[in-house]
Scaffold this motif. Sequence first.
Motif, mmCIF file in Angstrom:
data_model
loop_
_atom_site.group_PDB
_atom_site.id
_atom_site.type_symbol
_atom_site.label_atom_id
_atom_site.label_comp_id
_atom_site.label_asym_id
_atom_site.label_seq_id
_atom_site.Cartn_x
_atom_site.Cartn_y
_atom_site.Cartn_z
ATOM 1 N N GLU A 57 -34.336 -2.232 32.203
ATOM 2 C CA GLU A 57 -33.201 -2.040 33.140
ATOM 3 C C GLU A 57 -31.954 -2.022 32.182
ATOM 4 O O GLU A 57 -30.830 -1.493 32.796
ATOM 5 N N THR A 58 -32.033 -2.332 31.021
ATOM 6 C CA THR A 58 -30.665 -2.258 30.175
ATOM 7 C C THR A 58 -30.328 -0.887 29.821
ATOM 8 O O THR A 58 -28.915 -0.653 29.635
ATOM 9 N N VAL A 59 -31.118 0.035 30.000
ATOM 10 C CA VAL A 59 -30.929 1.565 29.668
ATOM 11 C C VAL A 59 -30.839 2.314 30.930
ATOM 12 O O VAL A 59 -30.218 3.514 30.702
ATOM 13 N N ILE A 60 -31.067 1.802 32.166
ATOM 14 C CA ILE A 60 -31.197 2.743 33.125
ATOM 15 C C ILE A 60 -29.826 3.074 33.423
ATOM 16 O O ILE A 60 -29.460 4.440 33.757
ATOM 17 N N SER A 61 -28.966 2.303 33.572
ATOM 18 C CA SER A 61 -27.282 2.769 34.078
ATOM 19 C C SER A 61 -26.852 3.664 33.112
ATOM 20 O O SER A 61 -26.110 4.605 33.435
ATOM 21 N N VAL A 144 -22.122 0.506 52.184
ATOM 22 C CA VAL A 144 -20.798 1.609 51.652
ATOM 23 C C VAL A 144 -20.031 0.935 50.879
ATOM 24 O O VAL A 144 -19.829 1.355 49.759
ATOM 25 N N LEU A 145 -19.444 -0.460 50.971
ATOM 26 C CA LEU A 145 -18.630 -0.856 50.166
ATOM 27 C C LEU A 145 -19.119 -1.254 48.860
ATOM 28 O O LEU A 145 -18.737 -0.934 47.617
ATOM 29 N N ASN A 146 -20.373 -1.797 48.819
ATOM 30 C CA ASN A 146 -21.013 -2.134 47.584
ATOM 31 C C ASN A 146 -21.498 -1.080 46.930
ATOM 32 O O ASN A 146 -21.828 -1.029 45.443
ATOM 33 N N ALA A 147 -21.628 0.240 47.253
ATOM 34 C CA ALA A 147 -21.674 1.431 46.725
ATOM 35 C C ALA A 147 -20.382 1.860 45.659
ATOM 36 O O ALA A 147 -20.617 2.749 44.730
ATOM 37 N N LEU A 148 -19.274 1.213 46.192
ATOM 38 C CA LEU A 148 -18.085 1.569 45.380
ATOM 39 C C LEU A 148 -17.861 0.465 44.311
ATOM 40 O O LEU A 148 -17.582 -0.635 44.485
ATOM 41 N N PRO A 149 -17.568 0.880 42.976
ATOM 42 C CA PRO A 149 -17.401 0.080 41.678
ATOM 43 C C PRO A 149 -16.104 -0.494 41.960
ATOM 44 O O PRO A 149 -15.066 0.044 42.211
ATOM 45 N N GLN A 150 -16.418 -1.882 41.672
ATOM 46 C CA GLN A 150 -14.805 -2.733 41.535
ATOM 47 C C GLN A 150 -14.159 -2.644 39.888
ATOM 48 O O GLN A 150 -13.006 -2.629 40.058
ATOM 49 N N SER A 151 -15.138 -2.305 39.363
ATOM 50 C CA SER A 151 -14.595 -2.142 37.638
ATOM 51 C C SER A 151 -15.768 -1.307 36.961
ATOM 52 O O SER A 151 -16.897 -1.141 37.549
ATOM 53 N N PHE A 152 -15.180 -0.515 36.121
ATOM 54 C CA PHE A 152 -15.823 0.453 35.382
ATOM 55 C C PHE A 152 -17.046 -0.218 34.618
ATOM 56 O O PHE A 152 -18.037 0.152 34.830
ATOM 57 N N LEU A 153 -16.871 -1.244 33.962
ATOM 58 C CA LEU A 153 -17.858 -2.017 33.168
ATOM 59 C C LEU A 153 -18.624 -3.062 33.942
ATOM 60 O O LEU A 153 -20.138 -3.005 33.852
ATOM 61 N N ALA A 155 -19.888 -2.184 37.035
ATOM 62 C CA ALA A 155 -21.167 -1.452 37.602
ATOM 63 C C ALA A 155 -22.315 -1.374 36.660
ATOM 64 O O ALA A 155 -23.395 -1.413 37.022
ATOM 65 N N PHE A 156 -22.093 -1.086 35.291
ATOM 66 C CA PHE A 156 -22.961 -1.168 34.275
ATOM 67 C C PHE A 156 -23.645 -2.675 34.016
ATOM 68 O O PHE A 156 -24.823 -2.646 33.921
ATOM 69 N N ALA A 157 -22.745 -3.489 34.018
ATOM 70 C CA ALA A 157 -23.187 -4.868 33.671
ATOM 71 C C ALA A 157 -24.103 -5.513 34.785
ATOM 72 O O ALA A 157 -25.043 -6.124 34.617
#
Length: 473
Positions: A57-61, A144-153, A155-157
Amino acid sequence: MPPSDPSLPRRVARILRTSLFAQVAFALVLGIVVGKLWPDAATAFQPLGDGFTRLIETVISPLVFCVVVVGIAKAGDLKAFGRIGVKALIWFEVASTAALLIGLVAANVVGPGKGMHVDPATLNASAVDKTTGGGHLPSATEFVLNALPQSFLGAFAQNELLQVLVLACLVGAALLHLGHTKVPQILPAIEQAQEIIFAVVGFIMRLAPLAVFGAMAHLVGQYGLGVMETYAKLIVLCYIAAALFIALLAVALRMVTGLSLWKFLRYVREEMLLALGTASTESVMPRVMQKLRRAGARDDAVGLVLPTGYSFNLDGASLYLSIGTLFIAQAVGVHLSLGQQVTVVLVLMLTSKGMAGVPGSAFLALSATAASLGAIPAGAVALLLGVDRIMDSMRVVTNLLGNCVAVFAVSRWEGALDTVQAKKVLDGETVAAPEGEAGVEGDAVGEGTAEADGVPESPILTQKTQEPVREVS
């Protein structure tokens, strides 16, 4: 005098040493045996499977991000990328609806819950709350809202694939807008990062047999094999319905692309067995993405369709939910009219889209469906607690195959599939790896080759053939 053939033990040892498929199969059987003979001790092996899944899971995003950005930038057409997304959603909706209908028809014909005469008052409804952690499926707005990121990092974290896809689309679009002259170093850097991630996946795959052993030992040790006798009719029905749906997938794939699903199954046999053993499709996503690219699907199609399918195209879960709903109703003696069954399909079409990543999502979807009908006691969902884990194998295989077929079909629909290369790969012919990829072991090769480790080996060049060959340990 010609050398004698190796003895059987030596051949077996060589296959186990070089074949990932053989290693995982052996670990699967060993896990079942250990779980059956020493159930109390077997549950202690669960961290082996959980640890492997966490590593993957750490490499998927970052992998999805790199593949999508590179795919958009190299395709050079953002409109084409948008068309791929729309066509993928259409395919997903048709496929998941077909799975729901097959499940309903199968449950009506066989009646797996008829004759059980279960009193809902005797069921422990609180066990369902414990399984779901008191959670709930997101509404359409929340989804829909959950599909929109709040921050760049962030989403990955948090490993939010849909958010990562949104970011990747934005970055890919920005690269197209700026052009390679303004940001000449960005795309090569992302391609290099992608190559590093694929290498990391190869290292992690060495642990796959341990993960399968731990997961299967825990499953059998905790639930035992007796549960299969109690729910035999339901289990057999679900697996037969899944087999029927997979046969329909095979027909659809042949009609749309001319490819054989059975050859594709052989091509990804290691990944399928690993997904079965760990009960997780996420554990094989990076390897499957590699193999789909190797089989002629374009980067942008693979990068968009496969990850999106993990949220929108849960065909195995759809089958299970439709059969499970009717099983519960039949077990408690509730007759559902045709109109109510149509309502089941409509509700599950919505609830199944919000299941990914939600703990106990199957029970939440079943509870939501029961509540919408008003005829099935909510506590009756507890009937499936004992058998749910046994259904994971069916759901995992069906979900994964459904998404892979979607990648091929949408790629062909958009003209993003090299069918000549795909047929060569599925027929076992050697083809060059896509640019920026270190290679995929096990691509259409037989047992006993260096297919298994999952770690890209350094190619060497022979003077006679001037063709890359692989070192075999």
